[in-house]
Design an enzyme around this catalytic site. Structure first.
Site, PDB file in Angstrom:
ATOM      1  N   HIS A  19      -5.131   3.473   3.349  1.00 56.40           N
ATOM      2  CA  HIS A  19      -3.961   3.367   3.824  1.00 56.40           C
ATOM      3  C   HIS A  19      -4.010   4.203   5.317  1.00 56.40           C
ATOM      4  O   HIS A  19      -3.363   3.751   6.204  1.00 56.40           O
ATOM      5  CB  HIS A  19      -2.784   3.787   3.264  1.00 56.40           C
ATOM      6  CG  HIS A  19      -2.599   2.658   1.878  1.00 56.40           C
ATOM      7  ND1 HIS A  19      -2.636   3.363   0.489  1.00 56.40           N
ATOM      8  CD2 HIS A  19      -2.385   1.555   1.863  1.00 56.40           C
ATOM      9  CE1 HIS A  19      -2.419   2.381  -0.253  1.00 56.40           C
ATOM     10  NE2 HIS A  19      -2.214   1.196   0.543  1.00 56.40           N
ATOM     11  N   LYS A  43       6.398  -6.235  -9.661  1.00 58.07           N
ATOM     12  CA  LYS A  43       5.016  -5.610  -9.897  1.00 58.07           C
ATOM     13  C   LYS A  43       5.014  -4.275 -10.358  1.00 58.07           C
ATOM     14  O   LYS A  43       6.054  -3.309 -10.008  1.00 58.07           O
ATOM     15  CB  LYS A  43       4.483  -5.366  -8.390  1.00 58.07           C
ATOM     16  CG  LYS A  43       2.988  -5.266  -7.995  1.00 58.07           C
ATOM     17  CD  LYS A  43       2.492  -5.372  -6.720  1.00 58.07           C
ATOM     18  CE  LYS A  43       1.168  -4.939  -6.312  1.00 58.07           C
ATOM     19  NZ  LYS A  43       0.578  -5.169  -5.142  1.00 58.07           N
ATOM     20  N   ARG A  92      -9.066  -6.154   4.282  1.00 60.99           N
ATOM     21  CA  ARG A  92     -10.717  -5.684   3.572  1.00 60.99           C
ATOM     22  C   ARG A  92     -11.548  -6.727   3.654  1.00 60.99           C
ATOM     23  O   ARG A  92     -11.992  -7.143   4.474  1.00 60.99           O
ATOM     24  CB  ARG A  92     -10.336  -4.928   2.193  1.00 60.99           C
ATOM     25  CG  ARG A  92      -9.505  -3.444   2.320  1.00 60.99           C
ATOM     26  CD  ARG A  92      -8.939  -3.104   1.107  1.00 60.99           C
ATOM     27  NE  ARG A  92      -7.696  -3.928   0.809  1.00 60.99           N
ATOM     28  CZ  ARG A  92      -7.035  -3.729  -0.081  1.00 60.99           C
ATOM     29  NH1 ARG A  92      -7.126  -2.633  -0.822  1.00 60.99           N
ATOM     30  NH2 ARG A  92      -6.000  -4.620  -0.438  1.00 60.99           N
ATOM     31  N   SER A 134      -5.775   1.055  -4.101  1.00 55.93           N
ATOM     32  CA  SER A 134      -4.964   2.026  -5.191  1.00 55.93           C
ATOM     33  C   SER A 134      -5.241   1.486  -6.676  1.00 55.93           C
ATOM     34  O   SER A 134      -5.672   2.732  -7.259  1.00 55.93           O
ATOM     35  CB  SER A 134      -3.323   1.736  -5.038  1.00 55.93           C
ATOM     36  OG  SER A 134      -3.286   1.843  -3.450  1.00 55.93           O
TER      37      SER A 134
HETATM   38  P1  ADP Z   1       0.539  -4.381  -1.292  1.00 61.13           P
HETATM   39  O1  ADP Z   1       0.932  -4.665  -2.714  1.00 61.13           O
HETATM   40  O2  ADP Z   1       1.582  -4.711  -0.258  1.00 61.13           O
HETATM   41  O3  ADP Z   1      -0.951  -5.319  -1.163  1.00 61.13           O
HETATM   42  P2  ADP Z   1      -0.929  -1.908  -0.869  1.00 61.13           P
HETATM   43  O4  ADP Z   1      -0.401  -0.658  -1.149  1.00 61.13           O
HETATM   44  O5  ADP Z   1      -2.083  -2.377  -2.002  1.00 61.13           O
HETATM   45  O6  ADP Z   1       0.414  -2.984  -1.078  1.00 61.13           O
HETATM   46  O7  ADP Z   1      -1.613  -2.320   0.422  1.00 61.13           O
HETATM   47  C1  ADP Z   1      -0.660  -2.157   1.701  1.00 61.13           C
HETATM   48  C2  ADP Z   1      -1.502  -2.700   2.748  1.00 61.13           C
HETATM   49  O8  ADP Z   1      -2.554  -1.752   2.948  1.00 61.13           O
HETATM   50  C3  ADP Z   1      -2.007  -4.098   2.562  1.00 61.13           C
HETATM   51  O9  ADP Z   1      -2.075  -4.593   3.760  1.00 61.13           O
HETATM   52  C4  ADP Z   1      -3.556  -3.485   2.127  1.00 61.13           C
HETATM   53  O10 ADP Z   1      -4.578  -4.728   2.431  1.00 61.13           O
HETATM   54  C5  ADP Z   1      -3.806  -2.380   2.899  1.00 61.13           C
HETATM   55  N1  ADP Z   1      -4.776  -1.723   2.375  1.00 61.13           N
HETATM   56  C6  ADP Z   1      -4.687  -1.238   1.100  1.00 61.13           C
HETATM   57  N2  ADP Z   1      -6.146  -0.419   0.852  1.00 61.13           N
HETATM   58  C7  ADP Z   1      -6.838  -0.536   2.043  1.00 61.13           C
HETATM   59  C8  ADP Z   1      -7.855  -0.008   2.527  1.00 61.13           C
HETATM   60  N3  ADP Z   1      -8.871   0.410   1.808  1.00 61.13           N
HETATM   61  N4  ADP Z   1      -8.432  -0.522   3.644  1.00 61.13           N
HETATM   62  C9  ADP Z   1      -7.460  -1.299   4.694  1.00 61.13           C
HETATM   63  N5  ADP Z   1      -6.331  -1.588   3.991  1.00 61.13           N
HETATM   64  C10 ADP Z   1      -6.042  -1.334   3.114  1.00 61.13           C
END
Ligand code: ADP
Length: 166
Positions: A19, A43, A92, A134
């Site tokens: 993030h 969620k 990703r 996460s």
């Molecule tokens: P959501 O439930 O909205 O997907 P996340 O917290 O999992 O929430 O992700 C928020 C954003 O950050 C998304 O666009 C996700 O693709 C991006 N993201 C999460 N982890 C990574 C990572 N390791 N590398 C790049 N982008 C990431």
């Protein structure tokens, strides 16, 4: 010229170095980024919205042009309310693509009635974080593995406390 604001929405349950990598890239493109924690009712999350906002405050403290907030309901409505012009998402592996494509087009459709268009901007993280999520970080902590290279120290502490591995 008015300030270019982008919203970086997500669950951030918890925030990871992936993030933060995306945030740093977004800051090179926009004047101000609002990290917006989604308050999704269906969620299931490990941390409460308040805890996630607090963790994000800690890991972004000292950073300029970043604010942390949370929101409920339609993202496009929130984007307009904040006078932002873009949504930031991380991309990703290929597996992210289909869902993200669907979301971006739906948001474009929903945003059409607005005066100015809202674009979704996808950024790719450093390859070290390509397979980081996460959920994976939570799983590794549950299994007793080391997550120090995947999350800031303050997050590792909170995670271990929450999952009772401290
Ligand atoms: P959501 O439930 O909205 O997907 P996340 O917290 O999992 O929430 O992700 C928020 C954003 O950050 C998304 O666009 C996700 O693709 C991006 N993201 C999460 N982890 C990574 C990572 N390791 N590398 C790049 N982008 C990431």
């Amino acid at each position: 010229m008015s300030e270019k604001i982008a919203i970086y929405p997500g669950s951030f349950d918890p925030p990871t170095n992936g993030h933060l990598d995306i945030l740093a890239r977004a800051l090179n493109l926009f004047d101000h980024i609002i990290i917006a924690v989604t308050e999704s009712e269906h969620k299931k999350s490990l941390f409460t919205v308040e805890e996630r906002v607090k963790m994000l405050h800690t890991v972004t403290s000292g950073m300029q042009h970043v604010t942390v907030d949370s929101f409920k309901g339609l993202l496009v409505r929130y984007v307009k309310e904040k006078k932002a012009s873009a949504i930031i998402r991380g991309l990703r592996a290929i597996s992210d693509f289909e869902y993200e494509f669907q979301m971006a087009l739906m948001n474009r459709h929903l945003g059409l009635k607005e005066t100015a268009s809202i674009e979704t901007v996808y950024l790719m993280p450093s390859e070290n974080f390509t397979y980081l999520s996460s959920s994976l970080v939570k799983e590794v902590v549950r299994l007793g593995g080391d997550i120090d290279s995947f999350v800031p120290e303050s997050i590792a502490i909170e995670l271990k406390k929450k999952l009772k591995y401290a």
